[in-house]
Design an enzyme around this catalytic site. Structure first.
Site: not given
Length: 308
Positions: A235, A264, A284
């Site tokens: 993360r 994001e 991601h």
């Protein structure tokens, strides 16, 4: 029950039709949306009358949940739950299940891939040769023989360690919970500071919690070898991004491979890593393989067995 998939979650239109028919035989209505919209107004519109919602990593906060009075179950097609307002769900009796384990192989492989990319500068050299470049004096580095520190020995951390052992790496680990199967692999647990100080490669595999927010701090980055590289497929907020960018610019560490960020992508134009040297950035995608998505669909459909 009304079951709503508020986004595609890797389900094709034809598969959605099959699921709709299967659930209809059990007395349920299934609604599937083939596009992804993250704004609160759209989420509320799609979720308002649902008793069960299927969703992946779109943030779901109180602003949305409070407008969904029928909601009983959030079926999360993702591993982490830090994007879900768990406090609200617990307070209002909304059951939450995730799809833990679906992307173990995918994320572990990307972590190793980022290590190789940073060491061999594959992304950089691809751009160079397309502009007429040659090898020149370039020398890469090998994984073989390197000490790799695994931060977090959950399923993904363990699988990453196994892959690295196959490359001939020496693996050490730090985790809040020490696991006998990791010790049985010949992997010693050490303090986080020792791991950061002695590792050639540091690979992060911890969830984001209050305890792990900025776990990789400016102080810990300062003890790294100047030849060390940092890989983050966990993360974004596990790392102090400003401190990491400074260390890269100042040559205090040699490189980084990053798949996760504070939010994001797209990243803001002033994000500190965008201009940091020797830093491979991907949007991601650790979990995003065809194989992982097929496993994920099976898991979330299996999660529906708990509804009546």
């Amino acid at each position: 029950m009304k079951i709503v998939a508020v986004e595609p979650i890797g389900i094709s239109e034809s598969r959605a039709q099959e699921i709709r028919q299967e659930l209809a035989l059990k007395g349920h209505e299934f609604v599937w949306y083939g596009d992804r919209k993250e704004d609160a107004a759209t989420l509320i519109e799609r979720m308002r009358d649902a008793e069960v919602v299927m969703i992946s990593n779109i943030p779901v906060r109180e602003e949305v949940l409070s407008q969904c009075p029928k909601l009983q179950f959030l079926n999360v097609a993702f591993t982490g739950l830090d994007h879900i307002d768990m406090a609200y769900c617990q307070e209002h009796g909304i059951q939450v299940k995730n799809a833990s384990g679906y992307a173990t192989e995918a994320v572990a492989e990307l972590a190793v891939g980022l290590m190789i990319d940073v060491y061999r500068k594959i992304t950089f050299l691809d751009g160079s040769i397309r502009q007429g470049g040659v090898r020149g004096a370039f020398l890469g580095r090998e994984l073989h023989g390197k000490t790799v520190g695994i931060v977090g020995t959950g399923a993904i951390g363990i699988r990453t360690a196994q892959l690295l052992q196959a490359f001939g790496c020496k693996v050490i680990a730090w985790s809040r919970t020490q696991k006998p199967e990791v010790v049985a692999m010949g992997i010693p647990y050490v303090s986080l500071e020792e791991l950061m100080r002695t590792s050639d490669i540091i690979s992060l595999h911890v969830p984001l919690t209050a305890e792990t927010n900025h776990l990789i701090s400016r102080e810990l980055l300062a003890v790294c070898k100047p030849t060390a590289i940092l890989i983050n497929t966990a993360r974004g907020n596990v790392v102090d991004m400003d401190a990491l960018a400074e260390c890269l610019r100042d040559g205090k560490i040699a490189g980084a491979g990053i798949d996760v960020y504070e939010k994001e992508p797209p990243l803001p134009e002033n994000h500190p890593l965008l201009n940091a040297p020797n830093c491979v950035l991907v949007p991601h995608v650790g979990y995003a393989t065809r194989e992982a998505f097929d496993i994920r669909i099976d898991i979330i459909l299996g999660n529906l067995e708990c509804i009546r």
